[in-house]
Design an enzyme around this catalytic site. Sequence first.
Site, mmCIF file in Angstrom:
data_model
loop_
_atom_site.group_PDB
_atom_site.id
_atom_site.type_symbol
_atom_site.label_atom_id
_atom_site.label_comp_id
_atom_site.label_asym_id
_atom_site.label_seq_id
_atom_site.Cartn_x
_atom_site.Cartn_y
_atom_site.Cartn_z
ATOM 1 N N GLU A 235 -11.077 -11.195 -4.554
ATOM 2 C CA GLU A 235 -9.609 -11.159 -4.533
ATOM 3 C C GLU A 235 -8.971 -12.375 -3.869
ATOM 4 O O GLU A 235 -7.767 -12.414 -3.688
ATOM 5 C CB GLU A 235 -9.095 -9.853 -3.893
ATOM 6 C CG GLU A 235 -9.827 -9.404 -2.658
ATOM 7 C CD GLU A 235 -9.477 -7.986 -2.197
ATOM 8 O OE1 GLU A 235 -8.584 -7.354 -2.773
ATOM 9 O OE2 GLU A 235 -10.114 -7.525 -1.238
ATOM 10 N N ASP B 134 -4.416 -8.560 -4.711
ATOM 11 C CA ASP B 134 -4.585 -9.674 -3.783
ATOM 12 C C ASP B 134 -4.876 -10.973 -4.515
ATOM 13 O O ASP B 134 -4.506 -12.044 -4.052
ATOM 14 C CB ASP B 134 -5.708 -9.367 -2.785
ATOM 15 C CG ASP B 134 -5.184 -8.511 -1.650
ATOM 16 O OD1 ASP B 134 -4.090 -8.814 -1.151
ATOM 17 O OD2 ASP B 134 -5.861 -7.532 -1.275
ATOM 18 N N CYS C 276 -9.831 -3.163 -10.206
ATOM 19 C CA CYS C 276 -9.197 -2.023 -9.526
ATOM 20 C C CYS C 276 -7.807 -2.308 -8.973
ATOM 21 O O CYS C 276 -7.218 -1.477 -8.309
ATOM 22 C CB CYS C 276 -10.095 -1.517 -8.406
ATOM 23 S SG CYS C 276 -10.472 -2.792 -7.216
ATOM 24 N N HIS D 297 0.813 -1.214 0.000
ATOM 25 C CA HIS D 297 0.000 0.000 0.000
ATOM 26 C C HIS D 297 0.845 1.263 0.000
ATOM 27 O O HIS D 297 0.487 2.277 -0.576
ATOM 28 C CB HIS D 297 -0.973 -0.026 1.170
ATOM 29 C CG HIS D 297 -2.143 -0.896 0.864
ATOM 30 N ND1 HIS D 297 -2.513 -1.954 1.631
ATOM 31 C CD2 HIS D 297 -2.996 -0.883 -0.190
ATOM 32 C CE1 HIS D 297 -3.554 -2.552 1.082
ATOM 33 N NE2 HIS D 297 -3.863 -1.920 -0.024
HETATM 34 C C1 PEP Z 1 -6.362 -5.331 -4.777
HETATM 35 O O1 PEP Z 1 -6.125 -6.206 -3.930
HETATM 36 O O2 PEP Z 1 -6.104 -5.470 -5.970
HETATM 37 C C2 PEP Z 1 -6.987 -4.063 -4.381
HETATM 38 C C3 PEP Z 1 -7.500 -3.254 -5.257
HETATM 39 O O3 PEP Z 1 -6.984 -3.728 -3.089
HETATM 40 P P1 PEP Z 1 -5.665 -3.447 -2.231
HETATM 41 O O4 PEP Z 1 -4.522 -3.239 -3.162
HETATM 42 O O5 PEP Z 1 -5.957 -2.239 -1.415
HETATM 43 O O6 PEP Z 1 -5.538 -4.678 -1.396
HETATM 44 MG MG MG Z 2 -7.015 -6.048 -1.993
#
Ligand code: PEP
Ligand code: MG
Length: 689
Positions: A532, A556, A603, A293
């Site tokens: 995910e 994920d 996403c 993150h």
């Molecule tokens: C992902 O896992 O692709 C996602 C969009 O969420 P994060 O990266 O915040 O886990």
């Molecule tokens: Mg995620």
Amino acid sequence: MIEKRVRVSSHLGLHARAAAKLVRVANQFQSEVTLHRLDADVEADAKSILSILMLAASRGTELRLLANGSDEVQALETVAELFARGFDETEKVETMARAPATTELYFKGLGVSEGVVIGRVVRLQDGTCDVYQAQIKEADVVRERLRFRAAVAMARRQLQAIKSRAEKELGEGHAYIFDAHLLFLEDAKLTRDVENYIVQEHANADWATKVVGDRLLSIYTQINDEYLRERGSDIEDVIQRLLANLTGEHRTYPKLSEDAVIVAQDLLPSTIAELDLNHVKAVATDLGGWTSHMSIIARGLGLTAVVGLRDFYHRTRTGDEIIVDAQRGEVILHPTADTSSRYGLAEQRVLKSRAVPTGETGPVITRSGVKVNLRANVELPAEFEAVRRFGASGVGLFRSEFLLSRPGLILPEDEQYVVYRELIAAAGEQGAIVRLFDIGGEGDRDFSDRPERNPALGLRAIRFDLRHKEIMRAQVRAILRAAATGPLSLVVPMVADVSDIRMAKQVVMEEQEQLTADRVEFSPVRVGAMIEVPSAVLTSDKIAAEVDFFELGTNDLVQYTLAVDRGNYAVSDWFRTLHPAVLFGIQRTLAAAANARIPVIVCGEMASTPAYAVLLVGLGAVDLSMTPALIPRIRNTLSSIDTTEARSIVEKCLTCATADEVEEIVRVEFNSRWPELFPPNALPAKTTD
Ligand code: PEP
Ligand code: MG
């Protein structure tokens, strides 16, 4: 009592790691073990790490070892042997660390954003604290001592969690420093002195910690050996950690100059959120990977960042000159004048080439006429204005957990409500999707919880929310209330199967009833599921029947499908976005959603990488969400490709057995069909053994 002479033979002298080993060994015996310098009137208790460090024994120092007690013979022999073995240190680590502070040093990591930056190091541990002095009453002495002990216990838990993460990612040799930090916390020189100060001076625990910490540090600054003196930063780290735990919210970060480069072992995204971003030029961390993150936020904010630098943090001091080159994934400490001027030119070039908005908005239309929505992923309110600037069709994912100003500190409902309203305003008529708090995956839970062996497989995301219902309820209420002011949806993170959705929807329903009963204005919201993890993919048809939309979290999905920690640089070679298993997961999810006639927003970071975005469209995705600054690039790519061609490439990819095979097809096909769009450096690199 018996004695023996020894000489410090390890290259770095009795520094923190060696001292930690010595303490562990000495503690195996019941006898007292002391060390005396032969050239000065200084002695140390071998069971106290702080005391050993104060000896300032550099290489070659001669010491008299004394042991006194029932097992003195064995104690003396074992400790002397440790000296004779040079504390089992490897030559490699020593010679690197021995380099004088002003030698130019290169470190290799992983560049996770753009840019080349020259600046000055600001070391960040857990922030520095404003400490106040208070005179306490006799009756409060016990309470202050207990408060201090609680801060020590909390620091121990924090350090154990960081240590096990560092061990996992960097190996045991690199995690040693946390052993030393843990021993500081057990050392009577620190703990007893602080408690004595509280009792004798009737001081508050914070002040007592600061005074004792300053005393220890001042002894350190007088040490002659430069390397050993630098280790004062370890003591400082531990003191700062204790103060941060004691002062709780009253934490402030160092004043940043114009050219600050934040250097940390690990940077929680919530910490970035607290920094004065106007003055942060770059970030360099020991841990982390492309989809951590911290890296995602760095890209979102346009911050130059290099992660996975392993043992870098401990080589730095605040104020050191540093170059961070995210293009090459390199960091240079103490650059020579020559190197600086070379990079000075590069710095300007990169600044000029930074993403610029094109003025285009709305969906992009591919050459075969397929409409693809391009939405924005947003983490911090600081990014809100970028949503419109880069022409996003609303906010596809708001990672709300970054509203937490620090682990465990949740924004109250009313303050969340204000932020969600601002989010709606920034998103415009396409609306925004708030993700329920996705806390825990990176060990970022409230530290009063027990650290987990496996945070990514632990009490993360919806599991955390369902366990901490009050936190979840407050967030749901804030979302429902804000939805009365504009289009807002809610997505449930990391659902394992439809039962997570049912439990989440139950909470939403109960809060709607409560708001109705309280006559508070709100609006019902659409509820989606983040797909995910493999169990959600495999049961996606069942989940699709009970939600309004899907969001495909490919970061994920790759992590969990391939069992590769997304933040662990050591296994980044196994993090293969184009693995056929991942492509099958995406295909299955899209099919389940199509059957149920619900939309899917992709996403994860995959959506913002041009070659991957083409494959996603080939798989049938028509809704992508990404860091706003990356939208123009994806718009340009997708407007130039034919979806049917993308589909035929994907079909070939789906026959493959390995990521290598898929990548080879991508290289060959993309290069022959769209050579101008995809020069070799825009395609997956060939893996070499
Ligand atoms: C992902 O896992 O692709 C996602 C969009 O969420 P994060 O990266 O915040 O886990
Ligand atoms: Mg995620």
